[in-house]
Every structure is written in C-alpha cells, then in structure tokens.
Design a protein around this motif. Structure first.
Motif, short mmCIF file in Angstrom:
data_model
loop_
_atom_site.label_atom_id
_atom_site.label_comp_id
_atom_site.label_asym_id
_atom_site.label_seq_id
_atom_site.Cartn_x
_atom_site.Cartn_y
_atom_site.Cartn_z
N TYR A 45 9.54 18.82 -19.06
CA TYR A 45 9.33 17.42 -19.46
C TYR A 45 10.69 16.74 -19.63
N ARG A 46 10.81 15.63 -18.99
CA ARG A 46 12.06 14.87 -19.11
C ARG A 46 11.73 13.41 -19.38
N VAL A 47 12.60 12.77 -20.18
CA VAL A 47 12.38 11.33 -20.45
C VAL A 47 12.77 10.55 -19.20
N ASP A 48 13.92 10.90 -18.69
CA ASP A 48 14.41 10.20 -17.49
C ASP A 48 14.86 11.27 -16.49
N ILE A 88 25.81 16.48 -25.31
CA ILE A 88 26.92 15.98 -24.49
C ILE A 88 26.36 15.25 -23.26
N ARG A 89 25.31 15.88 -22.67
CA ARG A 89 24.77 15.32 -21.42
C ARG A 89 24.16 13.93 -21.65
N TYR A 90 23.51 13.74 -22.78
CA TYR A 90 22.85 12.45 -23.01
C TYR A 90 23.64 11.51 -23.92
N ALA A 147 23.97 16.72 -34.05
CA ALA A 147 23.79 15.26 -34.04
C ALA A 147 24.69 14.64 -32.99
N ASP A 148 24.13 13.70 -32.24
CA ASP A 148 24.97 12.99 -31.25
C ASP A 148 24.80 11.49 -31.44
N GLU A 149 25.65 10.75 -30.73
CA GLU A 149 25.56 9.29 -30.82
C GLU A 149 25.22 8.74 -29.44
N GLY A 150 24.34 9.48 -28.74
CA GLY A 150 24.02 9.18 -27.34
C GLY A 150 22.88 8.20 -27.17
N ILE A 151 22.14 8.42 -26.06
CA ILE A 151 21.14 7.43 -25.66
C ILE A 151 19.87 7.47 -26.54
N GLY A 152 19.69 8.57 -27.26
CA GLY A 152 18.49 8.68 -28.12
C GLY A 152 17.22 8.91 -27.31
N ILE A 153 16.13 9.16 -28.01
CA ILE A 153 14.84 9.46 -27.33
C ILE A 153 13.78 8.51 -27.88
N PRO A 154 13.11 7.77 -27.00
CA PRO A 154 12.06 6.86 -27.48
C PRO A 154 10.97 7.65 -28.24
N GLY A 201 22.72 17.62 -14.44
CA GLY A 201 22.59 19.07 -14.23
C GLY A 201 21.50 19.71 -15.08
N GLY A 202 20.60 18.87 -15.59
CA GLY A 202 19.53 19.43 -16.44
C GLY A 202 18.43 20.08 -15.60
N THR A 203 17.79 21.06 -16.17
CA THR A 203 16.70 21.75 -15.45
C THR A 203 15.33 21.37 -16.01
N GLY A 204 15.29 20.72 -17.15
CA GLY A 204 14.00 20.39 -17.79
C GLY A 204 13.47 21.55 -18.62
N LEU A 205 14.29 22.60 -18.71
CA LEU A 205 13.80 23.78 -19.47
C LEU A 205 14.61 24.05 -20.74
N GLY A 206 15.69 23.30 -20.93
CA GLY A 206 16.60 23.55 -22.05
C GLY A 206 15.88 23.58 -23.40
N LEU A 207 15.15 22.48 -23.70
CA LEU A 207 14.51 22.40 -25.02
C LEU A 207 13.33 23.37 -25.15
N ALA A 208 12.72 23.70 -23.99
CA ALA A 208 11.63 24.71 -24.04
C ALA A 208 12.22 26.05 -24.47
P1 ADP Z 1 16.96 18.79 -19.43
O1 ADP Z 1 17.44 19.94 -18.67
O2 ADP Z 1 16.34 17.73 -18.59
O3 ADP Z 1 17.96 18.29 -20.37
P2 ADP Z 1 15.64 19.61 -21.74
O4 ADP Z 1 14.41 20.42 -21.93
O5 ADP Z 1 16.87 20.17 -22.32
O6 ADP Z 1 15.73 19.33 -20.25
O7 ADP Z 1 15.36 18.23 -22.36
C1 ADP Z 1 14.18 17.55 -22.07
C2 ADP Z 1 14.41 16.05 -22.10
O8 ADP Z 1 14.66 15.62 -23.44
C3 ADP Z 1 15.62 15.62 -21.34
O9 ADP Z 1 15.29 15.42 -19.98
C4 ADP Z 1 16.02 14.34 -21.99
O10 ADP Z 1 15.29 13.27 -21.47
C5 ADP Z 1 15.61 14.56 -23.43
N1 ADP Z 1 16.75 14.96 -24.31
C6 ADP Z 1 17.06 16.22 -24.68
N2 ADP Z 1 18.13 16.20 -25.51
C7 ADP Z 1 18.47 14.90 -25.66
C8 ADP Z 1 19.47 14.26 -26.44
N3 ADP Z 1 20.36 14.91 -27.20
N4 ADP Z 1 19.56 12.90 -26.37
C9 ADP Z 1 18.66 12.20 -25.60
N5 ADP Z 1 17.70 12.78 -24.86
C10 ADP Z 1 17.60 14.12 -24.92
#
Ligand code: ADP
Length: 552
Positions: A502-505, A459-461, A483-490, A513-520
C-alpha cells in the motif's frame, strides 16, 4: 386401601354371622324339635291312658285343646280327628308314623307344609286294641327359624359393618401414616411397624444405587462440560428432530444464544442459515455433511454428523470451526501473490525494454549508458523488492524460531543513523539520535530492519528538515519514535499504510526506491516482539512513528 380393608373385614364379619346364624338356627331347630317330640309323646301317652278308662269318647272331651289328635283304625280308616270331619279324611294306613306305630308300637314323622315356614310333627301310638292314636303339632321350619333370626342378624350385621368401617379407617391410617412419613433421604431411620422394614431396606438400597448412578452421570456430564467448555469449536448435540439437547459456550457465542437454557428449542430457532439447515437435514438422513457458512462477519466450516445406534439415526453432532482467519489469510496470500507478480513485472518490463533496444541496435550509442543506468536502477529495485519479500516471508514463516537477545534500541538507533547518514546528507536532511539506553529482548536483525525502514521512509518522504530518532525506557516498555518534517500522510491513508504494497503516492514511492513493503515489515517485526505501533501525521508537517516494545 381403606375400601379393601373395609370389604375384607365386612366379608369376614358376614361369613362369621352366616356361620354363627346357621349354628344358632340349627341348635334352635334341634331344640324345638326335641321339645315338641317330648311333648307329643307325653301327650299321646296321657291320652292313651285316659282312653283306657274313658274310651274313644274321651277324645271328644279334649277336642280343640292343644295340637291335633287323630284316631286311626287298624285298617287306616280315620275314626276321629279334632280338626276335620273323620269321614272326609283319606285312609292313613300309608302314613309313615301310622305304619311305624302299627309295626313297632310307636311311630313318628315330620312333614313340612306348603308355605315351607312350618313343619308338622306327627307322633303315633298303638293302643292296646290295635287302633292308633296320633297327636301332632307344628314347629317352625329351618326357613322359619332363619327368618325369625334374620332381623337380629341384619341389625348385628349393620352394627358390625359400621364397626368394620371404623376399624378399616383406623387400620388404613395406621398402615398408611408411617408410609407417608418415610424420610426418603434416611429411610432406615423412619419409625414404622415391623412389616415395613423390608420395604425401607429396599428403598435404602435403591436410593444408594440411584445416588451412585446420579453421581456417575454427574461426573460424566462434568467431564463432558469441562472438555466442551474449553473447546474453541462450537459443539451442538441435536435430537433426530433437530431439537437442541446441549451446546457448549463457543456454540452459544457463534449463534448469539441469549437464553440461559436453549435446550428444547429447534436449531432453526437459533439460526435460519439455509446451508446449516441443509447440513442438519442430511445428517438426520444418515449422511455426514460439511459446509462453509457465513454468520455475521465470520466464516465457519460446519460438520454435521449423524449419531447412530443400532443402525438408526438417534441425533446429530454439529461442529462449528471458525475459518475466518484461515480464509482471510488465504485471501491475503492470494492478494499478495497477485501484487508480487505485478510489482515484479513492472521493473522487469522496463529492463526488458531497454535491453531489447540495445540488443536490436535501435539505441543510439550516446543513449546506451543512460539505458544501462536505467537497467541498473530497475534491477536494483527488483533486488530490493525480492529482498523485502524474502524478509517478510522469513518473518511469516520462521520468525518464532529466531533466538532473542538483549538489544539496546539506542545503540541500534545510532547504527541505523550512521548507515543512513550519507543518504540524509545528500538530501540535505539532518539526522539526530536522542534519548537513553532502552534494552529489549529481541532479534537484532529484525529490530534493525524495523528501525532502518522507519528512518529510510522518514528520509525518503522528506524534502528538508530534521529526522529525529528518540529512545526511552518507559516502565516495562522501550519506546522508540522516528519523527520527520516531511510530506506527512493524509488521515484517510493512515490506517492502511501498514498493508503490504500500500502506498499513498505510488510514483513518489517508486522514484524514491520504495517497494511498498517497508512498513509491512515494520509492523510484522514489532508484532513479533509483542509490541505496538502508533502514528501521528499531518500532511505538509511531518510524521511521527512510535513503536513500543516490552522490555521483558
Ligand atoms: P514504500 O516502500 O512505498 O515506502 P512503505 O510500506 O514503507 O512502502 O510505506 C508505505 C507508504 O506509506 C509509502 O508509500 C508512503 O506513501 C507512506 N509513508 C511511509 N512513511 C512515510 C513518512 N515518513 N512520511 C510520509 N509518508 C510515508
């Protein structure tokens, strides 16, 4: 052996021949002596009888016949000799045979000539008129007798020596052959002469003892091999000179040893690492050494301990402990602490800034509600961050102790969608749950967290479009995709987004409101359940996160 037997037999033969020869010579000597004496006494007797009739003139008649005849007067003067001129001869009164004849009627004496090969035998007879008639003859001396038999003795000795050689060869063969045919595996079954039996029994006993010791050693070696083979640590035993005596499988892998049997090679031929060389050297000098060394991509703690016996260093025990993961984890922890401090500092600085403005009265009353809102947002971010850190550290530290229950991922997806529906709607994003019941054995709170973070990110991206959660039971795994139709990840970021902070942007993440720890947290949660993670994403088109968790 053959030579010894030959010489033993030859010596026995030689001694026998000498004794035999001696006996023969003695007997022959005795025999000839007796014959000569008999002949001499008879001759003297006949001559004396003849002289009774013919007088001394008779002697002239028999001159030159056999032997020597001498007539001696009562005073020892030689009256006649058939070999020499009587007047030239010295007085014979002192000759033992003459003395014997004058005193006893007959006398004899025996004298060996200068050449030693002949002896002269003298027999003297007193005539009725007091004169003495002496007859003499020669006989071979002992030496002469011996020399007479010597050629025969030599021939016999040569023949016997040849016979001794032949016997020695045969005897040696008959002694050695059974020894050569001893079956060392079954010595008691060997057919041999009786004298070999003690040797065979001894061999059998020694063999039994040897087999027992070999078996004992093999057992010990097997035990040692079994223990060291299953060791994760690399273990090397070195001699005092640094020569490899043995090494286990882990040590082979650590040092990339290719040869089947590297024993006998110097440790430096297996590794040229300076720290390793230093450690071995100090162990050889009797000091235990510990070092951290880098071999390829890995880091090892090596311990080189001297192995001593009687106060002397006999060898070195070298232990390799793989510290790569530990060091990597330590490095990650250090990095994480640095990141946490940094992440905490940012919202705190902002809160402090706004609070200070209000506190100092520098903020316009109309700005105060805005500042308070900012403080609220930053505090909220701070709280989220702290919460995520707590979640992660819980997963790191005691994830394993949490109780696992059957969890239906489809039901969980519905719950997650329900809790995030408002946020999705606010952003104009559709939220859809599809699929079937897929039950796994897991910790509901962790799985809930995993799913929440994935959908929250989707939702966030995303600025628009649809977020779809799908569940399916595929064989022995439950598969869930978001699956989302958002900004995608390079592509270049796709490998790293699961790392902590680690964050892309960064700004996009923060503003959302991201913490950078969600995917970890997602990665940790999935790995905790023995599952796997996948990502397909292309910038501008959207992303699909796929998790697969074993159902059993
Ligand atoms: P954050 O709290 O910054 O979202 P995450 O660990 O959840 O931290 O994600 C790390 C990074 O991966 C994000 O900062 C974002 O750049 C990228 N990312 C995660 N999920 C998505 C997604 N669904 N679409 C695009 N980028 C994503």
């Amino acid at each position: 052996m053959r030579t010894r037997i030959f010489w033993s037999i030859s010596l026995a033969v030689l001694v026998s021949i000498l004794i035999l020869g001696g006996c023969v010579v003695a007997l022959e000597y005795q025999d000839t002596s007796r014959d000569v004496w008999t002949a001499l006494s008879a001759k003297a007797y006949y001559l004396a009888k003849a002289m009774e009739d013919g007088g001394a003139a008779y002697l002239e008649k028999v001159r030159g016949y056999s032997g020597r005849v001498t007539l001696v007067d009562t005073d020892g003067t030689v009256l006649f000799d058939d070999r020499e001129l009587a007047s030239n001869m010295e007085n014979h009164a002192s000759r033992p045979e003459i003395i014997g004849a004058m005193e006893n009627g007959a006398g004899r004496d025996e004298r060996v000539s200068g050449t030693m090969h002949e002896r002269s035998l003298y027999y003297a007879l007193r005539l009725p008129d007091g004169k003495v008639l002496r007859v003499s003859d020669t006989a071979a001396s002992v030496v002469g007798e011996t020399l007479r038999f010597l050629p025969w003795m030599l021939v016999v000795m040569a023949l016997l020596a040849a016979a001794a050689g032949a016997i020695a060869t045969r005897q040696t063969r008959s002694i050695v052959a059974p020894i050569n045919t001893i079956d060392l595996d079954r010595p008691l079954e060997t057919e041999a002469y009786g004298e070999l039996s003690p040797l065979l029994r001894r061999i059998a006993a020694l063999k039994g003892e040897l087999s027992r010791q070999v078996e004992e050693l093999r057992q010990k070696q097997d035990e040692f091999d079994t223990i060291t083979r299953n060791m994760e640590e690399g273990l090397l035993l070195l001699s005092r000179e640094g020569i490899v005596i043995s090494l286990n499988q882990s040590a082979r892998e650590i040092l990339h040893v290719q040869e089947a049997d590297p024993a006998g090679r110097h440790i430096l031929m297996l590794s040229r690492n300076v720290a390793l060389e230093e450690a071995v050297r100090s162990a050889v000098e009797g000091r235990r050494a510990e070092e951290i060394i880098e071999l390829g991509q890995k880091k090892y703690q090596i311990t080189a301990s001297p192995s001593t016996s009687g106060g002397e260093v006999q060898g070195v025990v070298l232990l390799f402990l793989d510290e790569t993961d530990k060091m990597l984890a330590e490095e990650k922890r250090r990095e994480f602490s640095a990141n946490v401090s940094h992440e905490l500092k940012t919202p705190l600085t902002a809160i402090y800034g706004y609070a200070e403005l209000i506190h100092n009265g520098m903020a316009q009353p109309k700005d105060v509600p805005g500042f308070a809102g900012c403080i609220c947002d930053e505090a909220n971010r701070l709280l989220n961050l702290v919460e995520d850190i707590i979640k992660l550290s819980r997963l790191d530290e005691r994830g394993g102790s949490l109780e696992k229950l059957p969890v239906d991922l489809y039901a969980l997806a519905l719950d997650t969608a329900a809790s995030l529906n408002t946020r999705a709607r606010e952003k104009g994003i559709g939220l859809l749950v599809e699929g079937e019941a897929a039950t796994v054995s897991g910790v509901p709170s962790i799985l809930g967290e995993v799913l929440y973070n994935l959908v929250d990110n989707a939702i966030r991206y995303s600025e628009k479009g649809l977020v779809t959660i799908r569940t399916a039971a595929q064989g022995e795994a439950a598969v869930l995709t978001v699956a989302d139709e958002g900004i995608g990840i390079p592509p270049e970021h796709q490998d790293r987004i699961f790392e902590r902070f680690y964050r892309v942007d960064k700004s996009h993440s923060r503003s959302g409101g991201g913490t950078g720890l969600g995917l970890a947290i997602v990665k940790r949660g999935v790995l905790f359940h023995g599952g796997s993670l996948g990502l397909e994403s292309s910038p501008g088109k959207g992303s699909v996160f796929r998790i697969s968790i074993p159902t059993i």
